[in-house]
Design a protein around this motif. Structure first.
Motif, PDB file in Angstrom:
ATOM      1  N   ALA A 149     109.846   0.710 -27.732  1.00  0.00           N
ATOM      2  CA  ALA A 149     110.807   1.802 -27.868  1.00  0.00           C
ATOM      3  C   ALA A 149     111.165   1.941 -29.336  1.00  0.00           C
ATOM      4  CB  ALA A 149     112.061   1.535 -27.041  1.00  0.00           C
ATOM      5  N   LYS A 150     111.481   3.140 -29.746  1.00  0.00           N
ATOM      6  CA  LYS A 150     111.982   3.335 -31.095  1.00  0.00           C
ATOM      7  C   LYS A 150     113.377   2.738 -31.175  1.00  0.00           C
ATOM      8  CE  LYS A 150     109.278   7.478 -32.137  1.00  0.00           C
ATOM      9  NZ  LYS A 150     109.316   8.920 -32.532  1.00  0.00           N
ATOM     10  N   GLY A 151     113.658   1.994 -32.255  1.00  0.00           N
ATOM     11  CA  GLY A 151     114.923   1.285 -32.349  1.00  0.00           C
ATOM     12  C   GLY A 151     114.770  -0.155 -31.877  1.00  0.00           C
ATOM     13  N   PRO A 152     115.884  -0.840 -31.605  1.00  0.00           N
ATOM     14  CA  PRO A 152     115.843  -2.267 -31.267  1.00  0.00           C
ATOM     15  C   PRO A 152     115.626  -2.561 -29.790  1.00  0.00           C
ATOM     16  CG  PRO A 152     118.107  -1.576 -31.424  1.00  0.00           C
ATOM     17  CD  PRO A 152     117.280  -0.360 -31.744  1.00  0.00           C
ATOM     18  N   TRP A 153     115.314  -1.553 -28.979  1.00  0.00           N
ATOM     19  CA  TRP A 153     115.392  -1.712 -27.527  1.00  0.00           C
ATOM     20  C   TRP A 153     114.103  -2.183 -26.851  1.00  0.00           C
ATOM     21  CZ3 TRP A 153     117.022   3.090 -29.834  1.00  0.00           C
ATOM     22  CH2 TRP A 153     118.400   3.118 -30.099  1.00  0.00           C
ATOM     23  N   GLY A 154     112.976  -2.149 -27.540  1.00  0.00           N
ATOM     24  CA  GLY A 154     111.710  -2.479 -26.886  1.00  0.00           C
ATOM     25  C   GLY A 154     111.437  -3.970 -26.825  1.00  0.00           C
ATOM     26  N   SER A 155     110.536  -4.356 -25.945  1.00  0.00           N
ATOM     27  CA  SER A 155     110.087  -5.745 -25.861  1.00  0.00           C
ATOM     28  C   SER A 155     108.695  -5.781 -25.258  1.00  0.00           C
ATOM     29  CB  SER A 155     111.059  -6.602 -25.031  1.00  0.00           C
ATOM     30  OG  SER A 155     110.946  -6.312 -23.654  1.00  0.00           O
ATOM     31  N   GLY A 156     108.086  -6.951 -25.304  1.00  0.00           N
ATOM     32  CA  GLY A 156     106.736  -7.067 -24.754  1.00  0.00           C
ATOM     33  C   GLY A 156     106.332  -8.506 -24.541  1.00  0.00           C
ATOM     34  N   ILE A 157     105.275  -8.680 -23.782  1.00  0.00           N
ATOM     35  CA  ILE A 157     104.690  -9.995 -23.512  1.00  0.00           C
ATOM     36  C   ILE A 157     103.187  -9.896 -23.723  1.00  0.00           C
ATOM     37  CG2 ILE A 157     104.310 -11.798 -21.779  1.00  0.00           C
ATOM     38  CD1 ILE A 157     106.893 -10.756 -20.388  1.00  0.00           C
ATOM     39  N   TYR A 158     102.654 -10.742 -24.593  1.00  0.00           N
ATOM     40  CA  TYR A 158     101.217 -10.842 -24.829  1.00  0.00           C
ATOM     41  C   TYR A 158     100.761 -12.212 -24.316  1.00  0.00           C
ATOM     42  CZ  TYR A 158     101.354  -6.787 -28.007  1.00  0.00           C
ATOM     43  OH  TYR A 158     101.503  -5.525 -28.553  1.00  0.00           O
ATOM     44  N   ALA A 159      99.558 -12.276 -23.741  1.00  0.00           N
ATOM     45  CA  ALA A 159      99.111 -13.540 -23.163  1.00  0.00           C
ATOM     46  C   ALA A 159      97.610 -13.739 -23.339  1.00  0.00           C
ATOM     47  CB  ALA A 159      99.476 -13.607 -21.677  1.00  0.00           C
ATOM     48  N   ARG A 160      97.229 -14.999 -23.422  1.00  0.00           N
ATOM     49  CA  ARG A 160      95.818 -15.362 -23.469  1.00  0.00           C
ATOM     50  C   ARG A 160      95.179 -15.234 -22.087  1.00  0.00           C
ATOM     51  NH1 ARG A 160      93.926 -18.007 -27.434  1.00  0.00           N
ATOM     52  NH2 ARG A 160      96.014 -18.789 -27.972  1.00  0.00           N
ATOM     53  N   PHE A 161      96.002 -15.390 -21.059  1.00  0.00           N
ATOM     54  CA  PHE A 161      95.521 -15.374 -19.682  1.00  0.00           C
ATOM     55  C   PHE A 161      95.893 -14.060 -19.005  1.00  0.00           C
ATOM     56  CE2 PHE A 161      97.103 -19.902 -20.396  1.00  0.00           C
ATOM     57  CZ  PHE A 161      95.877 -20.326 -20.931  1.00  0.00           C
ATOM     58  N   PRO A 162      95.221 -13.718 -17.910  1.00  0.00           N
ATOM     59  CA  PRO A 162      95.587 -12.496 -17.178  1.00  0.00           C
ATOM     60  C   PRO A 162      97.047 -12.538 -16.740  1.00  0.00           C
ATOM     61  CG  PRO A 162      93.477 -13.347 -16.417  1.00  0.00           C
ATOM     62  CD  PRO A 162      94.051 -14.404 -17.317  1.00  0.00           C
ATOM     63  N   LEU A 163      97.653 -11.384 -16.699  1.00  0.00           N
ATOM     64  CA  LEU A 163      99.041 -11.298 -16.243  1.00  0.00           C
ATOM     65  C   LEU A 163      99.242 -10.035 -15.418  1.00  0.00           C
ATOM     66  CD1 LEU A 163     100.438  -8.949 -18.133  1.00  0.00           C
ATOM     67  CD2 LEU A 163     100.680 -10.794 -19.777  1.00  0.00           C
ATOM     68  N   ARG A 164     100.293 -10.071 -14.641  1.00  0.00           N
ATOM     69  CA  ARG A 164     100.707  -8.903 -13.873  1.00  0.00           C
ATOM     70  C   ARG A 164     102.056  -8.441 -14.408  1.00  0.00           C
ATOM     71  NH1 ARG A 164      99.727 -12.524  -9.834  1.00  0.00           N
ATOM     72  NH2 ARG A 164     101.900 -12.407  -9.102  1.00  0.00           N
ATOM     73  N   ALA A 165     102.072  -7.248 -14.940  1.00  0.00           N
ATOM     74  CA  ALA A 165     103.317  -6.722 -15.487  1.00  0.00           C
ATOM     75  C   ALA A 165     104.318  -6.503 -14.365  1.00  0.00           C
ATOM     76  CB  ALA A 165     103.063  -5.427 -16.239  1.00  0.00           C
ATOM     77  N   GLY A 166     105.544  -6.890 -14.603  1.00  0.00           N
ATOM     78  CA  GLY A 166     106.593  -6.667 -13.622  1.00  0.00           C
ATOM     79  C   GLY A 166     107.440  -5.470 -14.006  1.00  0.00           C
TER      80      GLY A 166
END
Length: 310
Positions: A149-166
């Motif tokens: 998101a523009k501004g301080p509101w965004g976040s994320g998760i990066y992984a070496r292994f497969p993941l399922r976004a919640g």
């Protein structure tokens, strides 16, 4: 002289009492309670002075106040034991990009050096996502669940292994990304990139409290959970202590580094450092190592925790 000593003791006693109750009493107390370790360090002054002046009631009351503050603070400097976990390792890194300002090349370089399996990012902007990709992060950690998101509101998760976004935990526009990481040869691990509102103003207190309250409790018999990020709270805030009370273990606290400040980073505002950033691990997970790292252009130190799954 006794009256003066009682007056000097009163703020320390009030601080100890409020901290003991775990009551996050309004904006100014929420901001001040983060500095409890500094207050605890200063608290022996009054009882020592009382002893030297032979004011025994003040000395006794002061010693009790010191004991209450010390009991809440000192254990963070002592390493704890670990559960008998002998499963796969999981290396977790967390960084706050300061509205995407932290250099993507430095983040990618730190990933190459520390070799995390999971990276949680706060204040992730669309431009930062593009810059991190250009710096090679997508090759190092090819699986991701991002809510920029523009501004301080965004976040994320990066992984070496497969993941399922919640789904995303969202209060006051702050997006706390969630995902389930599929660890090879081990159990699945729920991960959240934590970043509730900063309680900077009165109207932010509600979304700060709600953002912390919305984080899932530890479930010793359920899916493994790891919460990592900028909690905007220390181990002296009642909201975070209640979350820890469900079973989570703070990686810094477990390794005896619970008093190491994470904000503001070196060279930022002349404010005494406090520990706002955390890696909280399921009680079944062992914490093998923990460290913090400086990244330029951001006011938060980056965290790294080496975990062992059951």
């Amino acid at each position: 002289m006794s009256v003066l000593l009682w007056v000097l003791l009163l703020p320390f006693a009030g601080w100890a009492g409020l901290r003991l109750t775990g009551w996050d009493l309004g904006l100014y107390w929420i901001q001040l309670v983060a500095f409890t370790p500094l207050v605890a360090a200063a608290s022996p002054v009054v009882p020592v002075a009382a002893l030297l002046m032979r004011r025994w009631p003040v000395a006794a009351a002061g010693a009790l106040v010191v004991a209450v503050l010390a009991a809440g603070v000192l254990p963070r400097a002592l390493a704890e034991g670990n559960p008998a976990a002998a499963g796969p390792e999981l290396r977790v890194m967390s960084t706050n990009l300061a509205v995407g300002a932290a250099p993507a090349g430095e983040i990618a370089g730190l990933v190459r050096r520390l070799n995390p399996d999971v990276l949680t990012i706060q204040e992730l902007t669309p431009d930062a996502v593009a810059s991190l990709k250009k710096a090679g992060l997508d090759e190092l950690l090819p699986h991701r669940a991002t809510k920029p998101a523009k501004g301080p509101w965004g976040s994320g998760i990066y992984a070496r292994f497969p993941l399922r976004a919640g789904s995303v935990i969202e209060y006051g526009n702050f997006r706390q990304a969630e995902a389930v990481v599929e660890v090879p040869g081990g159990p699945e691990v729920y991960v959240a990139s934590v970043h509730p509102c900063a309680p900077r103003f009165d109207y932010k207190v509600w979304c700060w409290a709600q953002g912390l309250r919305a984080l899932p409790a530890a479930e010793p018999r359920g899916v493994l959970r790891v919460l990592a990020g900028d909690f905007n709270a220390t181990l002296d805030h009642g909201a975070l202590r209640r979350l820890l009370g469900t079973g989570y273990r703070d990686a810094a606290d477990v390794t005896g580094q619970g008093l190491a400040p994470t904000w503001p980073a070196k060279g930022w505002k002349p404010i005494p450092g406090v520990t706002l950033d955390h890696v909280l691990a399921d009680p079944r997970i062992a914490v093998r190592a923990y460290s913090t790292h400086l990244v330029s252009m951001t006011d938060h130190r980056t965290l790294f925790a080496h975990l062992v799954l059951p």
